[in-house]
Structures are given as C-alpha cells and as structure tokens.
Enzyme design. Sequence first.
Site, PDB file in Angstrom:
ATOM      1  N   HIS A  92      57.178  22.180  46.142  1.00 16.09           N
ATOM      2  CA  HIS A  92      58.068  22.608  47.219  1.00 16.09           C
ATOM      3  C   HIS A  92      59.337  21.759  47.173  1.00 16.09           C
ATOM      4  CE1 HIS A  92      54.520  24.589  49.434  1.00 16.09           C
ATOM      5  NE2 HIS A  92      55.196  25.463  48.721  1.00 16.09           N
ATOM      6  N   THR A 145      56.636  27.962  38.882  1.00 19.08           N
ATOM      7  CA  THR A 145      57.372  28.882  39.746  1.00 19.08           C
ATOM      8  C   THR A 145      58.868  28.733  39.446  1.00 19.08           C
ATOM      9  OG1 THR A 145      57.177  27.174  41.447  1.00 19.08           O
ATOM     10  CG2 THR A 145      55.684  29.065  41.620  1.00 19.08           C
ATOM     11  N   THR A 154      61.208  25.501  40.445  1.00 19.76           N
ATOM     12  CA  THR A 154      60.573  24.332  39.836  1.00 19.76           C
ATOM     13  C   THR A 154      60.760  24.384  38.324  1.00 19.76           C
ATOM     14  OG1 THR A 154      58.906  24.317  41.602  1.00 19.76           O
ATOM     15  CG2 THR A 154      58.390  23.077  39.597  1.00 19.76           C
ATOM     16  N   SER A 183      60.237  32.804  41.883  1.00 14.03           N
ATOM     17  CA  SER A 183      60.245  31.710  42.846  1.00 14.03           C
ATOM     18  C   SER A 183      59.055  31.903  43.807  1.00 14.03           C
ATOM     19  CB  SER A 183      61.565  31.740  43.611  1.00 14.03           C
ATOM     20  OG  SER A 183      61.617  30.654  44.507  1.00 14.03           O
ATOM     21  N   GLY A 184      58.557  30.791  44.344  1.00 13.54           N
ATOM     22  CA  GLY A 184      57.387  30.864  45.219  1.00 13.54           C
ATOM     23  C   GLY A 184      57.507  31.926  46.319  1.00 13.54           C
ATOM     24  N   ASP A 193      53.767  32.090  43.374  1.00 13.89           N
ATOM     25  CA  ASP A 193      52.421  31.512  43.578  1.00 13.89           C
ATOM     26  C   ASP A 193      51.354  32.558  43.239  1.00 13.89           C
ATOM     27  OD1 ASP A 193      52.983  28.838  45.275  1.00 13.89           O
ATOM     28  OD2 ASP A 193      54.307  30.422  45.963  1.00 13.89           O
ATOM     29  N   ASP A 236      54.567  20.485  50.246  1.00 13.96           N
ATOM     30  CA  ASP A 236      55.204  19.739  51.331  1.00 13.96           C
ATOM     31  C   ASP A 236      54.302  19.870  52.557  1.00 13.96           C
ATOM     32  OD1 ASP A 236      56.702  18.721  53.363  1.00 13.96           O
ATOM     33  OD2 ASP A 236      58.535  19.814  52.870  1.00 13.96           O
ATOM     34  N   HIS A 256      56.037  31.681  52.960  1.00 15.23           N
ATOM     35  CA  HIS A 256      55.037  32.396  52.146  1.00 15.23           C
ATOM     36  C   HIS A 256      53.686  31.669  52.172  1.00 15.23           C
ATOM     37  CE1 HIS A 256      57.059  29.360  49.787  1.00 15.23           C
ATOM     38  NE2 HIS A 256      56.217  29.491  48.773  1.00 15.23           N
ATOM     39  N   ASP A 303      50.639  33.266  50.631  1.00 14.51           N
ATOM     40  CA  ASP A 303      50.577  33.242  49.153  1.00 14.51           C
ATOM     41  C   ASP A 303      50.046  31.891  48.667  1.00 14.51           C
ATOM     42  OD1 ASP A 303      52.015  35.494  49.755  1.00 14.51           O
ATOM     43  OD2 ASP A 303      53.625  35.146  48.317  1.00 14.51           O
ATOM     44  N   ARG A 322      42.992  29.093  47.250  1.00 19.42           N
ATOM     45  CA  ARG A 322      41.667  29.722  47.324  1.00 19.42           C
ATOM     46  C   ARG A 322      41.182  30.172  45.954  1.00 19.42           C
ATOM     47  NH1 ARG A 322      39.824  34.636  47.210  1.00 19.42           N
ATOM     48  NH2 ARG A 322      37.706  34.929  47.997  1.00 19.42           N
TER      49      ARG A 322
HETATM   50  O1  LIG Z   1      57.550  27.802  46.907  1.00 19.93           O
HETATM   51  C1  LIG Z   1      57.003  27.348  45.931  1.00 19.93           C
HETATM   52  C2  LIG Z   1      55.536  27.222  45.888  1.00 19.93           C
HETATM   53  O2  LIG Z   1      54.895  27.712  47.034  1.00 19.93           O
HETATM   54  C3  LIG Z   1      57.771  26.890  44.768  1.00 19.93           C
HETATM   55  O3  LIG Z   1      58.722  27.840  44.396  1.00 19.93           O
HETATM   56  P1  LIG Z   1      60.014  27.401  43.596  1.00 19.93           P
HETATM   57  O4  LIG Z   1      59.560  26.621  42.422  1.00 19.93           O
HETATM   58  O5  LIG Z   1      60.683  28.673  43.177  1.00 19.93           O
HETATM   59  O6  LIG Z   1      60.836  26.599  44.552  1.00 19.93           O
END
Ligand SMILES: O=C(CO)COP(=O)(O)O
Length: 123
Positions: free
Chosen positions: A10, A36, A39, A56-57, A62, A82, A89, A92, A98
């Site tokens: 995050h 993701t 990242t 992206s997440g 995810d 975080d 999300h 997700d 899980r």
């Molecule tokens: O939100 C994320 C994982 O839940 C990470 O996504 P990003 O790597 O696109 O920021």
Amino acid sequence: MTLQIALIAHDKKKSDLIEFAQEHQETLSRADIMATGTTGKRLMEATDLEVDRKESGPLGGDLQIGGKVADGTCDGIIFLRDPLRAQPHEPDISALLRICDVHDVPLATNLASAEHFISGMFS
Ligand SMILES: O=C(CO)COP(=O)(O)O
C-alpha cells in the site's frame, strides 16, 4: 522450478518494500516476480528486477494475484499492508488473504515476516 512470487505494498508502505527489494534484489532475481500496478512500476524504477505488472490494487490487481494463487501459479506473497488506513478495495484485499489461507500459500504482511519469508522460501 522457478518460484513465482508476488510483491504488493500500500502507498504508505511502498518505500519500505522498495528498500526491502533492493536489499534482497539478488535473491529475488532468482524468482519470477509479479506485482500490483503501482508497486510494480516503483520496483522496476528502483531495481533491476523484471516484474510482471498486474492492474493497480483498487482496479483489481489483488484479485488477479489471488487468481494466480487459486490456479497454483503464485508460490508466495509479500504484501506490506497499511494497517492504519482503510482502503476502498478492502473486499479484494480480504479475498486475497483468504485465498492464500485456502491454498496454504505463504503470505508475509510486514517487514519482519518478509525477512523470514525470504530465508525460508529461498533456502
Ligand atoms: O492497493 C494495493 C494492494 O491492495 C496495491 O496497489 P498498487 O501497487 O497499484 O498501489
């Protein structure tokens, strides 16, 4: 067989993950790395690792990585979450955690466990 490892962080944890990946770059380069979107972008800018970038997440990244866990093509995940901020999300993220438990796939969610993850997975 080459390990398939996912790296996710995050926003507030991205610098920690980048630093970790730089420190363990030689080891991580022995694996196929997926991440993701953002990242993955940060990892590619800051290291020489080749990264298979998913969405992206918040846009489904995810879940894409969760799909890899479900079909047996992701062997482990370092996911620096975080713990102090809600994510849009969250469902997700819960699904990813899980599915790792369903398939008994190693999942490290903080730096201390990530260190153990590296020594255990690559021994
Ligand atoms: O939100 C994320 C994982 O839940 C990470 O996504 P990003 O790597 O696109 O920021």
